[in-house]
Design an enzyme around this catalytic site. Sequence first.
Site, PDB file in Angstrom:
ATOM      1  N   GLU A   3      -3.167  -7.996   1.519  1.00  0.00           N
ATOM      2  CA  GLU A   3      -1.835  -8.361   1.075  1.00  0.00           C
ATOM      3  C   GLU A   3      -1.373  -9.473   2.018  1.00  0.00           C
ATOM      4  O   GLU A   3      -2.180 -10.031   2.746  1.00  0.00           O
ATOM      5  CB  GLU A   3      -0.912  -7.131   1.102  1.00  0.00           C
ATOM      6  CG  GLU A   3      -1.446  -6.025   0.189  1.00  0.00           C
ATOM      7  CD  GLU A   3      -0.542  -4.812   0.085  1.00  0.00           C
ATOM      8  OE1 GLU A   3       0.686  -4.982   0.147  1.00  0.00           O
ATOM      9  OE2 GLU A   3      -1.059  -3.699  -0.072  1.00  0.00           O
ATOM     10  N   LYS A  59       0.084 -14.221  -1.020  1.00  0.00           N
ATOM     11  CA  LYS A  59      -1.318 -13.862  -0.761  1.00  0.00           C
ATOM     12  C   LYS A  59      -2.240 -15.063  -0.928  1.00  0.00           C
ATOM     13  O   LYS A  59      -3.452 -14.910  -0.908  1.00  0.00           O
ATOM     14  CB  LYS A  59      -1.753 -12.751  -1.712  1.00  0.00           C
ATOM     15  CG  LYS A  59      -0.863 -11.525  -1.679  1.00  0.00           C
ATOM     16  CD  LYS A  59      -1.196 -10.571  -2.807  1.00  0.00           C
ATOM     17  CE  LYS A  59      -0.111  -9.521  -2.961  1.00  0.00           C
ATOM     18  NZ  LYS A  59      -0.310  -8.693  -4.168  1.00  0.00           N
ATOM     19  N   ARG A 250      -0.019   0.544 -11.173  1.00  0.00           N
ATOM     20  CA  ARG A 250      -0.707   0.841  -9.920  1.00  0.00           C
ATOM     21  C   ARG A 250      -0.439   2.276  -9.469  1.00  0.00           C
ATOM     22  O   ARG A 250       0.648   2.806  -9.696  1.00  0.00           O
ATOM     23  CB  ARG A 250      -0.244  -0.124  -8.812  1.00  0.00           C
ATOM     24  CG  ARG A 250      -0.626  -1.557  -9.062  1.00  0.00           C
ATOM     25  CD  ARG A 250      -2.142  -1.730  -8.966  1.00  0.00           C
ATOM     26  NE  ARG A 250      -2.591  -2.977  -9.562  1.00  0.00           N
ATOM     27  CZ  ARG A 250      -3.282  -3.061 -10.697  1.00  0.00           C
ATOM     28  NH1 ARG A 250      -3.593  -1.987 -11.370  1.00  0.00           N
ATOM     29  NH2 ARG A 250      -3.667  -4.229 -11.161  1.00  0.00           N
TER      30      ARG A 250
END
Length: 260
Positions: A3, A59, A250
């Site tokens: 991340e 990112k 997620r």
Amino acid sequence: MPEMLEVESYRRLAATTVGRTITRVDAADAWFLKGGLTADQVVDALKGHHFVGDRRIGKLLLLDVDQGPTLGLRFGMTGRLVVDGRTSIDHLEYSSDRDDPVWDRFVLGFTDGGDLRMRDPRRLGGVELDPPTDRLGVDALDLTPAGLRAILGTSEAPLKARLMDQARVAGLGNLLTDEILWRAGLDPSRAAGSLSAVEVRRLHRHLLATLHELGARGGSHMGDLQIMRSRDGVCPREGAALLRRTIGGRTTYSCPVHQR
DNA sequence: CTCGACTCCTGTTAGC
DNA sequence: TGCTAACAGGAGTCGA
């Protein structure tokens, strides 16, 4: 997984290649080249050149070239950066800590014999020239309370999904977002727009504090919630069994007692 | 525009 | 012991 904290450490590592002339470009894995990029194009753009700057947005790692396009590196879920045989992190959650050259998907060699390698077992990362950055939101470290309030807006989307939307806030992934919301005491499934002004300020404070603290500890997987991210995990604060749900596509862990 | 569902990749691990 | 299947999530695309 990489991340923004991991990518920031990659950026500092990549900074050690600035100014070194690139003599070799190994871009044999066509899948790893994104945005219609070909091996010939990336060789032409980099060979004989050198980096003049290193940047990061969320990112995305950006390496500016002395003449020509900027090199953009994305690390997906399992990508590492290796420079001159050194890595910036020992362990990457959900990836492999093995050191297998087969996983080197993109390699730059320098005149001094050193090299920069993108090592990505699962090939979810990639390389692009002049990657579009207009689709990325503000980097999470630059987020202001007013900016966060505007991003949450009146959205009916789950709070967690909104925070992980890279077009709005760049850099937050699954582990960081779960940790931030756990610390802030906010239910990840709540509608983003349902937060009170007090809650938005609290979220902002915990968001920045979590980034700084976990950055100092060494990565996104160093959160207090992390060791309990398993099916039988309990809240480190309350001792209650953690909820395990899918939010924003997620796997999400949260405490049913103090995250409201 | 918003938002959820789906798809891609493959090493690791749980379970039979 | 050896195999299979589930699982992980960043990011792009598509459709309601």
